[in-house]
Design a protein around this motif. Sequence first.
Motif, PDB file in Angstrom:
ATOM      1  N   SER A 145       0.853  -1.191   0.000  1.00  0.00           N
ATOM      2  CA  SER A 145       0.000   0.000   0.000  1.00  0.00           C
ATOM      3  C   SER A 145       0.885   1.235   0.000  1.00  0.00           C
ATOM      4  O   SER A 145       2.088   1.169   0.288  1.00  0.00           O
ATOM      5  N   GLY A 146       0.303   2.372  -0.318  1.00  0.00           N
ATOM      6  CA  GLY A 146       1.055   3.611  -0.255  1.00  0.00           C
ATOM      7  C   GLY A 146       1.584   3.883   1.143  1.00  0.00           C
ATOM      8  O   GLY A 146       2.725   4.303   1.321  1.00  0.00           O
ATOM      9  N   ALA A 147       0.748   3.637   2.156  1.00  0.00           N
ATOM     10  CA  ALA A 147       1.160   3.877   3.533  1.00  0.00           C
ATOM     11  C   ALA A 147       2.373   3.031   3.905  1.00  0.00           C
ATOM     12  O   ALA A 147       3.313   3.503   4.559  1.00  0.00           O
ATOM     13  N   GLU A 148       2.369   1.761   3.502  1.00  0.00           N
ATOM     14  CA  GLU A 148       3.492   0.872   3.815  1.00  0.00           C
ATOM     15  C   GLU A 148       4.746   1.279   3.048  1.00  0.00           C
ATOM     16  O   GLU A 148       5.861   1.188   3.578  1.00  0.00           O
ATOM     17  N   GLU A 149       4.560   1.727   1.800  1.00  0.00           N
ATOM     18  CA  GLU A 149       5.718   2.182   1.023  1.00  0.00           C
ATOM     19  C   GLU A 149       6.348   3.417   1.673  1.00  0.00           C
ATOM     20  O   GLU A 149       7.584   3.531   1.745  1.00  0.00           O
ATOM     21  N   LEU A 150       5.544   4.345   2.163  1.00  0.00           N
ATOM     22  CA  LEU A 150       6.072   5.528   2.841  1.00  0.00           C
ATOM     23  C   LEU A 150       6.840   5.139   4.101  1.00  0.00           C
ATOM     24  O   LEU A 150       7.910   5.682   4.387  1.00  0.00           O
ATOM     25  N   ALA A 151       6.287   4.194   4.859  1.00  0.00           N
ATOM     26  CA  ALA A 151       6.962   3.740   6.076  1.00  0.00           C
ATOM     27  C   ALA A 151       8.289   3.067   5.763  1.00  0.00           C
ATOM     28  O   ALA A 151       9.238   3.137   6.548  1.00  0.00           O
ATOM     29  N   THR A 152       8.368   2.429   4.613  1.00  0.00           N
ATOM     30  CA  THR A 152       9.640   1.830   4.185  1.00  0.00           C
ATOM     31  C   THR A 152      10.637   2.910   3.790  1.00  0.00           C
ATOM     32  O   THR A 152      11.834   2.805   4.088  1.00  0.00           O
ATOM     33  N   MET A 153      10.151   3.968   3.137  1.00  0.00           N
ATOM     34  CA  MET A 153      11.031   5.073   2.729  1.00  0.00           C
ATOM     35  C   MET A 153      11.578   5.841   3.928  1.00  0.00           C
ATOM     36  O   MET A 153      12.736   6.282   3.919  1.00  0.00           O
ATOM     37  N   ARG A 154      10.757   6.030   4.954  1.00  0.00           N
ATOM     38  CA  ARG A 154      11.161   6.770   6.154  1.00  0.00           C
ATOM     39  C   ARG A 154      10.737   5.972   7.386  1.00  0.00           C
ATOM     40  O   ARG A 154       9.785   6.300   8.083  1.00  0.00           O
ATOM     41  N   PRO A 155      11.493   4.899   7.702  1.00  0.00           N
ATOM     42  CA  PRO A 155      11.097   4.005   8.794  1.00  0.00           C
ATOM     43  C   PRO A 155      11.169   4.641  10.180  1.00  0.00           C
ATOM     44  O   PRO A 155      10.556   4.139  11.127  1.00  0.00           O
ATOM     45  N   GLY A 156      11.892   5.736  10.316  1.00  0.00           N
ATOM     46  CA  GLY A 156      11.992   6.378  11.622  1.00  0.00           C
ATOM     47  C   GLY A 156      10.838   7.289  11.956  1.00  0.00           C
ATOM     48  O   GLY A 156      10.691   7.722  13.107  1.00  0.00           O
ATOM     49  N   ALA A 157       9.996   7.603  10.987  1.00  0.00           N
ATOM     50  CA  ALA A 157       8.857   8.487  11.220  1.00  0.00           C
ATOM     51  C   ALA A 157       7.710   7.713  11.870  1.00  0.00           C
ATOM     52  O   ALA A 157       7.616   6.491  11.776  1.00  0.00           O
ATOM     53  N   ARG A 158       6.844   8.456  12.532  1.00  0.00           N
ATOM     54  CA  ARG A 158       5.666   7.873  13.188  1.00  0.00           C
ATOM     55  C   ARG A 158       4.459   8.162  12.285  1.00  0.00           C
ATOM     56  O   ARG A 158       3.869   9.227  12.351  1.00  0.00           O
ATOM     57  N   TRP A 159       4.125   7.214  11.445  1.00  0.00           N
ATOM     58  CA  TRP A 159       3.141   7.431  10.390  1.00  0.00           C
ATOM     59  C   TRP A 159       1.722   7.146  10.847  1.00  0.00           C
ATOM     60  O   TRP A 159       1.455   6.135  11.500  1.00  0.00           O
TER      61      TRP A 159
END
Length: 212
Positions: free
Chosen positions: A106-120
């Motif tokens: 999903s887009g949300a999971e892809e973003l979390a992979t791009m910036r794993p340190g952020a609290r999404w």
Amino acid sequence: MKIGILGSGLMGGKLGRLWAACGHEVCFSYARSTAKLEALAREAGASCGTVAETVAGAEVLLLAVHWSRVTDVLDQAGDLAGKLVLNCCVPLNESDTELVVGTTSSGAEELATMRPGARWVSCFNTTPSESFRPVFARKGQRPAPQVLTYGDDAQAKAVAGELIRDIGFEPLDTGGLRNARFVEPFAMATVELAYVQPGGAALTYRFEKLDG
């Protein structure tokens, strides 16, 4: 609360204006032109700056850009380690007609992979922006319309819930980021209901569980 808006188009511009009206300290960034950004900030009684400046000064960020611009804005934002980021992006193609990520991710999971340190936390991406101001004008009336919200950080979701209520909606927790695989396609249904079917684009919804 200090809120940084990464993307100052329809979604970011409208939410930023309303949060500023609630008394939050809003900083807008990432627009087509500096003049547009400055005009938006003046109108909202907010500030504006570069993406890096906005990230540095914010307690909460809203990522509100077209999917095609995600890489560019994240490059300017840095690693986002420890930052609480509300995501209202839907992973759409250039013509906004098809999801380019889905089913197995999903887009949300892809973003979390791009910036794993952020609290999404994902929210507002299944709610047409045309509904924001009418809902804000009716804030406090019950029952409130809902916003589907999902993420893996419970504390971050609680903060997101406060900001959602500030607009006049009620957050509806739909689980972890993995559930974005099923929530993001629902955005395509809301597009049909809001923009294709008659009645106007200020669409809201509310799910209810019946007793018995």
